[in-house]
Design a protein around this motif. Sequence first.
Motif, PDB file in Angstrom:
ATOM      1  N   SER A   7     -32.903  52.865 -15.480  1.00  9.98           N
ATOM      2  CA  SER A   7     -33.854  51.884 -14.960  1.00  9.98           C
ATOM      3  C   SER A   7     -35.196  52.111 -15.631  1.00  9.98           C
ATOM      4  CB  SER A   7     -33.984  51.992 -13.449  1.00  9.98           C
ATOM      5  OG  SER A   7     -34.454  53.271 -13.077  1.00  9.98           O
ATOM      6  N   GLY A   8     -36.091  51.138 -15.495  1.00  9.01           N
ATOM      7  CA  GLY A   8     -37.453  51.302 -15.994  1.00  9.01           C
ATOM      8  C   GLY A   8     -37.789  50.548 -17.261  1.00  9.01           C
ATOM      9  N   GLY A   9     -36.831  49.868 -17.827  1.00  3.33           N
ATOM     10  CA  GLY A   9     -37.114  49.110 -19.040  1.00  3.33           C
ATOM     11  C   GLY A   9     -37.995  47.902 -18.748  1.00  3.33           C
ATOM     12  N   GLY A  10     -38.445  47.260 -19.814  1.00  3.39           N
ATOM     13  CA  GLY A  10     -39.280  46.081 -19.637  1.00  3.39           C
ATOM     14  C   GLY A  10     -39.880  45.632 -20.948  1.00  3.39           C
ATOM     15  N   SER A  11     -40.785  44.656 -20.847  1.00  7.76           N
ATOM     16  CA  SER A  11     -41.483  44.123 -22.021  1.00  7.76           C
ATOM     17  C   SER A  11     -42.944  44.523 -21.955  1.00  7.76           C
ATOM     18  CB  SER A  11     -41.358  42.599 -22.051  1.00  7.76           C
ATOM     19  OG  SER A  11     -40.019  42.190 -22.208  1.00  7.76           O
ATOM     20  N   VAL A  12     -43.427  45.159 -23.025  1.00 10.13           N
ATOM     21  CA  VAL A  12     -44.807  45.645 -23.065  1.00 10.13           C
ATOM     22  C   VAL A  12     -45.423  45.322 -24.424  1.00 10.13           C
ATOM     23  CG1 VAL A  12     -44.389  47.503 -21.421  1.00 10.13           C
ATOM     24  CG2 VAL A  12     -44.078  47.927 -23.867  1.00 10.13           C
ATOM     25  N   GLN A  13     -46.721  45.585 -24.511  1.00  9.26           N
ATOM     26  CA  GLN A  13     -47.443  45.407 -25.759  1.00  9.26           C
ATOM     27  C   GLN A  13     -47.484  46.741 -26.510  1.00  9.26           C
ATOM     28  OE1 GLN A  13     -49.005  42.455 -26.879  1.00  9.26           O
ATOM     29  NE2 GLN A  13     -47.924  41.481 -25.167  1.00  9.26           N
ATOM     30  N   ALA A  14     -47.658  46.654 -27.815  1.00  8.68           N
ATOM     31  CA  ALA A  14     -47.800  47.871 -28.619  1.00  8.68           C
ATOM     32  C   ALA A  14     -48.953  48.709 -28.069  1.00  8.68           C
ATOM     33  CB  ALA A  14     -48.047  47.508 -30.072  1.00  8.68           C
ATOM     34  N   GLY A  15     -48.720  50.010 -27.980  1.00 12.46           N
ATOM     35  CA  GLY A  15     -49.714  50.921 -27.443  1.00 12.46           C
ATOM     36  C   GLY A  15     -49.552  51.219 -25.962  1.00 12.46           C
ATOM     37  N   ASP A  16     -48.751  50.429 -25.285  1.00  9.92           N
ATOM     38  CA  ASP A  16     -48.509  50.641 -23.853  1.00  9.92           C
ATOM     39  C   ASP A  16     -47.522  51.774 -23.619  1.00  9.92           C
ATOM     40  OD1 ASP A  16     -48.712  47.143 -22.730  1.00  9.92           O
ATOM     41  OD2 ASP A  16     -50.261  48.629 -23.226  1.00  9.92           O
ATOM     42  N   SER A  17     -47.279  52.047 -22.342  1.00 10.02           N
ATOM     43  CA  SER A  17     -46.354  53.108 -21.932  1.00 10.02           C
ATOM     44  C   SER A  17     -45.289  52.561 -20.994  1.00 10.02           C
ATOM     45  CB  SER A  17     -47.104  54.235 -21.227  1.00 10.02           C
ATOM     46  OG  SER A  17     -48.062  54.829 -22.077  1.00 10.02           O
ATOM     47  N   LEU A  18     -44.149  53.236 -20.990  1.00 11.10           N
ATOM     48  CA  LEU A  18     -43.062  52.955 -20.052  1.00 11.10           C
ATOM     49  C   LEU A  18     -42.404  54.272 -19.688  1.00 11.10           C
ATOM     50  CD1 LEU A  18     -41.070  49.855 -21.414  1.00 11.10           C
ATOM     51  CD2 LEU A  18     -42.298  49.990 -19.254  1.00 11.10           C
ATOM     52  N   ARG A  19     -41.821  54.332 -18.501  1.00 10.13           N
ATOM     53  CA  ARG A  19     -41.042  55.497 -18.119  1.00 10.13           C
ATOM     54  C   ARG A  19     -39.652  55.040 -17.703  1.00 10.13           C
ATOM     55  NH1 ARG A  19     -41.559  60.192 -13.480  1.00 10.13           N
ATOM     56  NH2 ARG A  19     -40.825  58.503 -12.101  1.00 10.13           N
ATOM     57  N   LEU A  20     -38.665  55.563 -18.396  1.00  6.71           N
ATOM     58  CA  LEU A  20     -37.276  55.274 -18.072  1.00  6.71           C
ATOM     59  C   LEU A  20     -36.719  56.382 -17.180  1.00  6.71           C
ATOM     60  CD1 LEU A  20     -35.925  54.180 -21.576  1.00  6.71           C
ATOM     61  CD2 LEU A  20     -37.121  52.816 -19.852  1.00  6.71           C
ATOM     62  N   SER A  21     -35.794  55.992 -16.306  1.00  4.78           N
ATOM     63  CA  SER A  21     -35.122  56.957 -15.439  1.00  4.78           C
ATOM     64  C   SER A  21     -33.619  56.826 -15.611  1.00  4.78           C
ATOM     65  CB  SER A  21     -35.475  56.703 -13.982  1.00  4.78           C
ATOM     66  OG  SER A  21     -36.844  56.835 -13.758  1.00  4.78           O
ATOM     67  N   CYS A  22     -32.931  57.930 -15.434  1.00  5.18           N
ATOM     68  CA  CYS A  22     -31.468  57.936 -15.491  1.00  5.18           C
ATOM     69  C   CYS A  22     -30.970  58.786 -14.332  1.00  5.18           C
ATOM     70  CB  CYS A  22     -30.978  58.510 -16.805  1.00  5.18           C
ATOM     71  SG  CYS A  22     -29.179  58.694 -16.889  1.00  5.18           S
ATOM     72  N   ALA A  23     -30.195  58.167 -13.456  1.00  4.42           N
ATOM     73  CA  ALA A  23     -29.655  58.866 -12.298  1.00  4.42           C
ATOM     74  C   ALA A  23     -28.136  58.843 -12.351  1.00  4.42           C
ATOM     75  CB  ALA A  23     -30.135  58.199 -11.023  1.00  4.42           C
ATOM     76  N   ALA A  24     -27.538  59.946 -11.916  1.00  2.32           N
ATOM     77  CA  ALA A  24     -26.084  60.032 -11.831  1.00  2.32           C
ATOM     78  C   ALA A  24     -25.662  59.626 -10.426  1.00  2.32           C
ATOM     79  CB  ALA A  24     -25.622  61.442 -12.141  1.00  2.32           C
ATOM     80  N   SER A  25     -24.776  58.655 -10.338  1.00  2.00           N
ATOM     81  CA  SER A  25     -24.388  58.143  -9.027  1.00  2.00           C
ATOM     82  C   SER A  25     -23.303  58.988  -8.372  1.00  2.00           C
ATOM     83  CB  SER A  25     -23.887  56.703  -9.153  1.00  2.00           C
ATOM     84  OG  SER A  25     -22.740  56.661  -9.972  1.00  2.00           O
ATOM     85  N   MET A  26     -22.658  59.843  -9.147  1.00  2.00           N
ATOM     86  CA  MET A  26     -21.641  60.718  -8.604  1.00  2.00           C
ATOM     87  C   MET A  26     -22.085  62.156  -8.840  1.00  2.00           C
ATOM     88  SD  MET A  26     -18.990  58.576  -7.778  1.00  2.00           S
ATOM     89  CE  MET A  26     -17.515  59.537  -7.856  1.00  2.00           C
ATOM     90  N   ALA A  27     -21.361  63.071  -8.306  1.00  2.00           N
ATOM     91  CA  ALA A  27     -21.686  64.481  -8.488  1.00  2.00           C
ATOM     92  C   ALA A  27     -21.682  64.833  -9.970  1.00  2.00           C
ATOM     93  CB  ALA A  27     -20.688  65.357  -7.754  1.00  2.00           C
ATOM     94  N   THR A  28     -22.686  65.555 -10.383  1.00  2.00           N
ATOM     95  CA  THR A  28     -22.742  65.975 -11.779  1.00  2.00           C
ATOM     96  C   THR A  28     -22.245  67.412 -11.897  1.00  2.00           C
ATOM     97  OG1 THR A  28     -25.022  66.656 -11.468  1.00  2.00           O
ATOM     98  CG2 THR A  28     -24.658  64.455 -12.319  1.00  2.00           C
ATOM     99  N   PHE A  29     -22.234  67.893 -13.080  1.00  2.00           N
ATOM    100  CA  PHE A  29     -21.766  69.228 -13.348  1.00  2.00           C
ATOM    101  C   PHE A  29     -22.941  70.192 -13.279  1.00  2.00           C
ATOM    102  CE2 PHE A  29     -17.862  67.319 -14.386  1.00  2.00           C
ATOM    103  CZ  PHE A  29     -18.140  66.178 -15.114  1.00  2.00           C
ATOM    104  N   SER A  30     -22.674  71.440 -12.943  1.00  2.00           N
ATOM    105  CA  SER A  30     -23.765  72.389 -12.772  1.00  2.00           C
ATOM    106  C   SER A  30     -24.477  72.668 -14.085  1.00  2.00           C
ATOM    107  CB  SER A  30     -23.244  73.694 -12.175  1.00  2.00           C
ATOM    108  OG  SER A  30     -22.252  74.253 -13.028  1.00  2.00           O
ATOM    109  N   VAL A  31     -23.777  72.549 -15.182  1.00  9.75           N
ATOM    110  CA  VAL A  31     -24.378  72.745 -16.498  1.00  9.75           C
ATOM    111  C   VAL A  31     -24.100  71.504 -17.326  1.00  9.75           C
ATOM    112  CG1 VAL A  31     -24.345  74.095 -18.617  1.00  9.75           C
ATOM    113  CG2 VAL A  31     -24.134  75.250 -16.416  1.00  9.75           C
TER     114      VAL A  31
END
Length: 128
Positions: A7-31
């Motif tokens: 999540s977190g994508g979008g349309s911006v102008q050059a020089g701007d900032s964005l923050r993307l996030s990535c979440a695991a919907s199921m249990a992940t591995f310890s490593v």
Amino acid sequence: QVQLVESGGGSVQAGDSLRLSCAASMATFSVNTMAWFRQAPGKEREFVAAISWNGGRTYYADSVKGRFTISRDNAKNPVYLQMNSLKPEDTGIYYCALDRRAWRDYTSNPDITDFPYWGQGTQVTVSS
């Protein structure tokens, strides 16, 4: 089965900032190692950044060094990609990916085949 949701994508102008996030919907591995890749129209998917399970190790593509920051608190928390000073050439679909293996001390950009689990992608568009 691991499902990754960006999540977190979008349309911006050059020089701007964005923050993307990535979440695991199921249990992940310890490593695990997680990474961001991107794919511009008509081009191959390319590596952007990778991070170890506890956030202690990171690796960046030369094209984003000094502008992008990948972060996470631990193996079960979301992974973030802070993108600053965005350029039109940063435009593309950004994908989150997961490798069940621990950090591999990269000396060159990881390949897409190193990561068996992928999200659906989020669009980032940077206009000049």
